[in-house]
Design an enzyme around this catalytic site. Structure first.
Site, PDB file in Angstrom:
ATOM      1  N   GLU A  85      10.756  -1.742  -2.609  1.00  0.00           N
ATOM      2  CA  GLU A  85      11.550  -0.508  -2.617  1.00  0.00           C
ATOM      3  C   GLU A  85      11.231   0.243  -3.906  1.00  0.00           C
ATOM      4  OE1 GLU A  85      12.897   0.011   0.732  1.00  0.00           O
ATOM      5  OE2 GLU A  85      13.351   1.606  -0.677  1.00  0.00           O
ATOM      6  N   SER A  86      10.614   1.391  -3.771  1.00  0.00           N
ATOM      7  CA  SER A  86      10.213   2.135  -4.968  1.00  0.00           C
ATOM      8  C   SER A  86      11.409   2.514  -5.835  1.00  0.00           C
ATOM      9  CB  SER A  86       9.452   3.397  -4.559  1.00  0.00           C
ATOM     10  OG  SER A  86      10.217   4.161  -3.659  1.00  0.00           O
ATOM     11  N   CYS A 107       1.985   0.684  -0.980  1.00  0.00           N
ATOM     12  CA  CYS A 107       3.214   1.143  -0.335  1.00  0.00           C
ATOM     13  C   CYS A 107       4.230   1.650  -1.382  1.00  0.00           C
ATOM     14  CB  CYS A 107       3.759   0.034   0.552  1.00  0.00           C
ATOM     15  SG  CYS A 107       4.848   0.661   1.818  1.00  0.00           S
ATOM     16  N   ARG A 142       7.954   9.904   1.711  1.00  0.00           N
ATOM     17  CA  ARG A 142       8.528   8.547   1.784  1.00  0.00           C
ATOM     18  C   ARG A 142       9.007   8.242   3.189  1.00  0.00           C
ATOM     19  NH1 ARG A 142      13.754   6.726  -1.226  1.00  0.00           N
ATOM     20  NH2 ARG A 142      13.233   4.575  -0.778  1.00  0.00           N
ATOM     21  N   ILE A 158       4.700  -0.829   6.723  1.00  0.00           N
ATOM     22  CA  ILE A 158       6.115  -1.202   6.799  1.00  0.00           C
ATOM     23  C   ILE A 158       6.933  -0.109   6.105  1.00  0.00           C
ATOM     24  CG2 ILE A 158       7.866  -2.938   6.225  1.00  0.00           C
ATOM     25  CD1 ILE A 158       5.565  -4.988   5.974  1.00  0.00           C
ATOM     26  N   HIS A 209      -0.124  -2.432   3.673  1.00  0.00           N
ATOM     27  CA  HIS A 209      -0.067  -3.679   2.902  1.00  0.00           C
ATOM     28  C   HIS A 209      -1.293  -4.552   3.161  1.00  0.00           C
ATOM     29  CE1 HIS A 209       4.255  -3.712   1.604  1.00  0.00           C
ATOM     30  NE2 HIS A 209       4.352  -2.841   2.584  1.00  0.00           N
ATOM     31  N   GLU A 265      -2.191  -6.974   1.462  1.00  0.00           N
ATOM     32  CA  GLU A 265      -1.867  -8.363   1.065  1.00  0.00           C
ATOM     33  C   GLU A 265      -1.153  -9.125   2.188  1.00  0.00           C
ATOM     34  OE1 GLU A 265      -0.157  -5.782   0.454  1.00  0.00           O
ATOM     35  OE2 GLU A 265       1.965  -6.239   0.215  1.00  0.00           O
TER      36      GLU A 265
HETATM   37  N1  GLN Z   1      10.105   2.510   2.059  1.00  0.00           N
HETATM   38  C1  GLN Z   1       9.801   1.892   0.810  1.00  0.00           C
HETATM   39  C2  GLN Z   1      10.072   2.844  -0.366  1.00  0.00           C
HETATM   40  O1  GLN Z   1      10.460   3.923  -0.180  1.00  0.00           O
HETATM   41  C3  GLN Z   1       8.384   1.412   0.763  1.00  0.00           C
HETATM   42  C4  GLN Z   1       8.193   0.318   1.782  1.00  0.00           C
HETATM   43  C5  GLN Z   1       7.193  -0.720   1.408  1.00  0.00           C
HETATM   44  O2  GLN Z   1       6.782  -0.877   0.258  1.00  0.00           O
HETATM   45  N2  GLN Z   1       6.840  -1.495   2.396  1.00  0.00           N
HETATM   46  O3  GLN Z   1       9.885   2.462  -1.467  1.00  0.00           O
END
Ligand code: GLN
Length: 187
Positions: A48-49, A79, A106, A133, A170, A172
């Protein structure tokens, strides 16, 4: 070669495993003092950023890491890590490290397509599996220094600007470690 992985939250262990399988040493950055260790590259993982941005500031790691990136340390953002590096986030007023000349959206795929997998081309590598994701994508690049590395359904999902490499997906979380190899070549 030592790769530091921001380990505050999110999918950091998966990055460590891949770098180790490729022969690199890894180091987890959990607190301020870890940032003073010697390392050759930095990974900002998915998660989560907003949470990572907040923790980076609260733990006093933000300025140290931002300065290292400004000074040219190779950094790989996946991400949420891409969101941390973006100068502009179109649908969020928050900004984080904000050093890469890209405008991103986002959670850009909406609820229905929150998570999906595909196989698509990555410049210089060929077809790679991509796992998205709740992913962002890059709406546009804002400087000629940004090289687009992958486009899926007309949306930019990977790019590089100098020492900064980002993917909206992702790598990874797939069996393919080609993009990690690509990053190692940057180091
Ligand atoms: N939705 C997340 C965000 O806003 C990012 C999702 C992720 O890193 N898989 O930070």
């Amino acid at each position: 070669m030592k790769v530091a992985v921001l380990a505050l939250q999110g999918a950091f262990i998966e990055h460590e495993k891949i770098f180790e399988s490729l022969g690199a040493e890894t180091l987890e950055l959990r607190q301020k003092k870890d940032c003073f260790d010697n390392f050759d590259a930095l990974v900002l993982p998915g998660g989560e950023s907003t949470v990572m941005g907040k923790l980076l500031r609260e733990l006093d790691m933000f300025d140290i890491l931002k300065k290292k990136i400004e000074e040219g340390i190779p950094v790989f953002g996946t991400c949420a890590g891409l969101l941390l590096l973006a100068k502009n986030i179109e649908n969020d007023s928050r900004r984080h490290i904000a050093l890469m000349d890209i405008t991103v959206e986002r959670n850009a795929y909406g609820r229905q397509l929150g998570s999906f997998e595909t196989v698509s081309e990555f410049k210089g590598i060929g077809d790679v599996p991509m796992r998205f994701i709740r992913a962002p994508y890059i709406k546009h690049t804002d400087s000629d220094n940004v090289e687009v590395l992958s486009v899926v359904d007309d949306k930019i999902v990977a790019a590089r600007e100098g020492n900064m490499l980002v993917t909206a997906f992702h790598p990874e979380l797939t069996e393919c470690n080609d993009i990690h190899r690509y990053f190692i070549d940057m180091i």
